[in-house]
Design an enzyme around this catalytic site. Structure first.
Site, mmCIF file in Angstrom:
data_model
loop_
_atom_site.group_PDB
_atom_site.id
_atom_site.type_symbol
_atom_site.label_atom_id
_atom_site.label_comp_id
_atom_site.label_asym_id
_atom_site.label_seq_id
_atom_site.Cartn_x
_atom_site.Cartn_y
_atom_site.Cartn_z
ATOM 1 N N ASP A 14 19.729 49.350 62.740
ATOM 2 C CA ASP A 14 20.800 48.416 63.086
ATOM 3 C C ASP A 14 20.267 46.991 62.862
ATOM 4 O O ASP A 14 19.082 46.807 62.548
ATOM 5 C CB ASP A 14 21.189 48.643 64.550
ATOM 6 C CG ASP A 14 22.241 47.668 65.037
ATOM 7 O OD1 ASP A 14 23.286 47.545 64.374
ATOM 8 O OD2 ASP A 14 22.018 47.021 66.077
ATOM 9 N N ALA A 16 21.667 43.291 64.717
ATOM 10 C CA ALA A 16 21.581 42.459 65.928
ATOM 11 C C ALA A 16 21.107 43.268 67.129
ATOM 12 O O ALA A 16 21.654 44.318 67.449
ATOM 13 C CB ALA A 16 22.937 41.830 66.225
ATOM 14 N N ALA A 47 32.571 42.257 77.312
ATOM 15 C CA ALA A 47 32.401 42.035 75.874
ATOM 16 C C ALA A 47 31.329 42.944 75.289
ATOM 17 O O ALA A 47 31.412 43.344 74.118
ATOM 18 C CB ALA A 47 32.056 40.570 75.609
ATOM 19 N N MET A 51 29.899 47.252 72.145
ATOM 20 C CA MET A 51 29.013 46.710 71.118
ATOM 21 C C MET A 51 28.501 47.819 70.210
ATOM 22 O O MET A 51 28.271 48.945 70.644
ATOM 23 C CB MET A 51 27.830 45.994 71.780
ATOM 24 C CG MET A 51 26.933 45.258 70.809
ATOM 25 S SD MET A 51 27.796 43.940 69.931
ATOM 26 C CE MET A 51 28.082 42.782 71.280
ATOM 27 N N LYS A 55 33.552 45.188 64.156
ATOM 28 C CA LYS A 55 34.097 44.100 64.965
ATOM 29 C C LYS A 55 35.606 44.229 65.183
ATOM 30 O O LYS A 55 36.110 43.917 66.263
ATOM 31 C CB LYS A 55 33.741 42.752 64.333
ATOM 32 C CG LYS A 55 32.241 42.476 64.360
ATOM 33 C CD LYS A 55 31.692 42.451 65.791
ATOM 34 C CE LYS A 55 30.179 42.418 65.827
ATOM 35 N NZ LYS A 55 29.564 43.725 65.972
ATOM 36 N N HIS A 58 36.006 46.677 67.844
ATOM 37 C CA HIS A 58 35.562 46.068 69.099
ATOM 38 C C HIS A 58 36.682 45.217 69.689
ATOM 39 O O HIS A 58 36.992 45.311 70.890
ATOM 40 C CB HIS A 58 34.315 45.217 68.825
ATOM 41 C CG HIS A 58 33.534 44.861 70.046
ATOM 42 N ND1 HIS A 58 32.212 44.479 70.006
ATOM 43 C CD2 HIS A 58 33.872 44.819 71.356
ATOM 44 C CE1 HIS A 58 31.778 44.208 71.220
ATOM 45 N NE2 HIS A 58 32.773 44.404 72.064
ATOM 46 N N ARG A 162 31.119 53.171 63.473
ATOM 47 C CA ARG A 162 30.491 53.851 64.594
ATOM 48 C C ARG A 162 31.514 54.137 65.694
ATOM 49 O O ARG A 162 32.408 53.330 65.883
ATOM 50 C CB ARG A 162 29.363 52.977 65.174
ATOM 51 C CG ARG A 162 28.260 52.678 64.191
ATOM 52 C CD ARG A 162 27.407 51.553 64.738
ATOM 53 N NE ARG A 162 26.362 51.190 63.788
ATOM 54 C CZ ARG A 162 25.783 50.001 63.770
ATOM 55 N NH1 ARG A 162 26.140 49.066 64.620
ATOM 56 N NH2 ARG A 162 24.835 49.732 62.895
ATOM 57 N N ASP A 188 20.187 49.646 69.155
ATOM 58 C CA ASP A 188 20.121 49.184 70.542
ATOM 59 C C ASP A 188 21.398 49.458 71.322
ATOM 60 O O ASP A 188 21.425 49.280 72.541
ATOM 61 C CB ASP A 188 19.841 47.669 70.571
ATOM 62 C CG ASP A 188 20.999 46.871 69.991
ATOM 63 O OD1 ASP A 188 21.704 46.188 70.748
ATOM 64 O OD2 ASP A 188 21.208 46.946 68.758
#
Length: 263
Positions: A14, A16, A47, A51, A55, A58, A162, A188
């Site tokens: 990944d 970030a 928020a 993650m 986006k 999200h 994902r 992460d």
């Protein structure tokens, strides 16, 4: 414990919170700002909940949350609808690109980990919830610091993001790597761990530098040692509950952990 590095042909990282942007701060700052421009105050914990997904997904998940939908209705005079996802993405794109570019410093030890993996004969792929436009400045800055993966899959480049395994499948197909049991996914976020599990990969979670911790490198270093260990344990529990086979604090620990040395 797992055959060491010789058991694998490919690592899919990944971005970030895993390879860059300690604490996964950039996407959160951009999301909070985008919603604030429509009069909605986003709590950071809310928020962070989705993650790792694309986006647009999200944003859609945030608008579906009752508390966010209520705040949106109060600020905009109507309930959120599908068109609002596209409108928010138009605002979010530049915000996310700028925030990601500012937070493109490699996690300490990331470049060395990649060099060690390549020296052992493994290929290096990457996937992200960012679009390719958002990733453009990150790729340049990462390359300047010594990290250029062999392959990149961005949000919107597969039919689903994902936690589906399709980004990993795309990387494996285009790099000629199989079976999936010879692939390591490092992430992460819980959605990224689920992606690895769904693909049939050996999946590694990252606890200290990622979304579960949510702290900058300086904030993490400043924690009281007992508090730090408690937070790391909580992050590890989350990642293992999502399906991680192994959890490390940062990618600097990855090669040693894969070789069976957790010291």
């Amino acid at each position: 414990m797992m055959g060491g590095l010789g058991a694998f042909n490919l690592v899919v990282f990944d971005w970030a919170g895993t390879m860059v942007d300690f604490g996964c701060r950039a996407p959160i700052a951009a999301l909070i700002e985008a919603f604030a421009r429509r009069g909605v105050r986003l709590d950071e914990a809310v928020a962070r909940a989705d993650m790792g997904t694309a986006k647009a997904d999200h944003v859609r998940a945030l608008l579906a949350r009752p508390e966010v939908a209520a705040a949106w209705t109060a600020a905009n005079g109507r309930a959120p609808r599908d068109a609002d996802v596209a409108a928010l993405m138009e605002v979010l794109g530049p915000l996310m690109r700028d925030a990601a570019a500012e937070a493109a410093e490699l996690i300490p030890g990331a470049a060395d980990a990649v060099a060690a993996l390549r020296a052992a004969g493994l290929k290096i792929a990457s996937s992200t919830g960012y679009t390719r436009e958002m990733m453009a400045p990150v790729l340049l800055k990462a390359a300047e610091q010594g990290y250029s993966p062999d392959h990149l899959v961005c949000a919107g480049e597969t039919p689903e993001g994902r936690p589906s395994p399709l980004m990993i499948y795309k990387a494996c197909a285009e790099l000629g790597v199989w079976p999936l049991s010879r692939v390591i996914k490092v992430d992460d976020a819980e959605a990224g761990i689920a992606e690895g599990r769904n693909a049939g990969c050996f999946t590694v979670g990252v606890s200290a530098s990622g979304n579960s911790m949510g702290l900058s490198r300086a904030e993490f270093a400043a924690l009281d040692p007992a508090d730090r260990q408690a937070r790391l344990a909580a992050a590890e529990r989350k990642l293992k509950a999502a399906g991680a086979d192994l959890v490390v604090e940062t990618v600097a620990d990855l090669v040693r952990a894969l070789q069976g040395d957790r010291a």
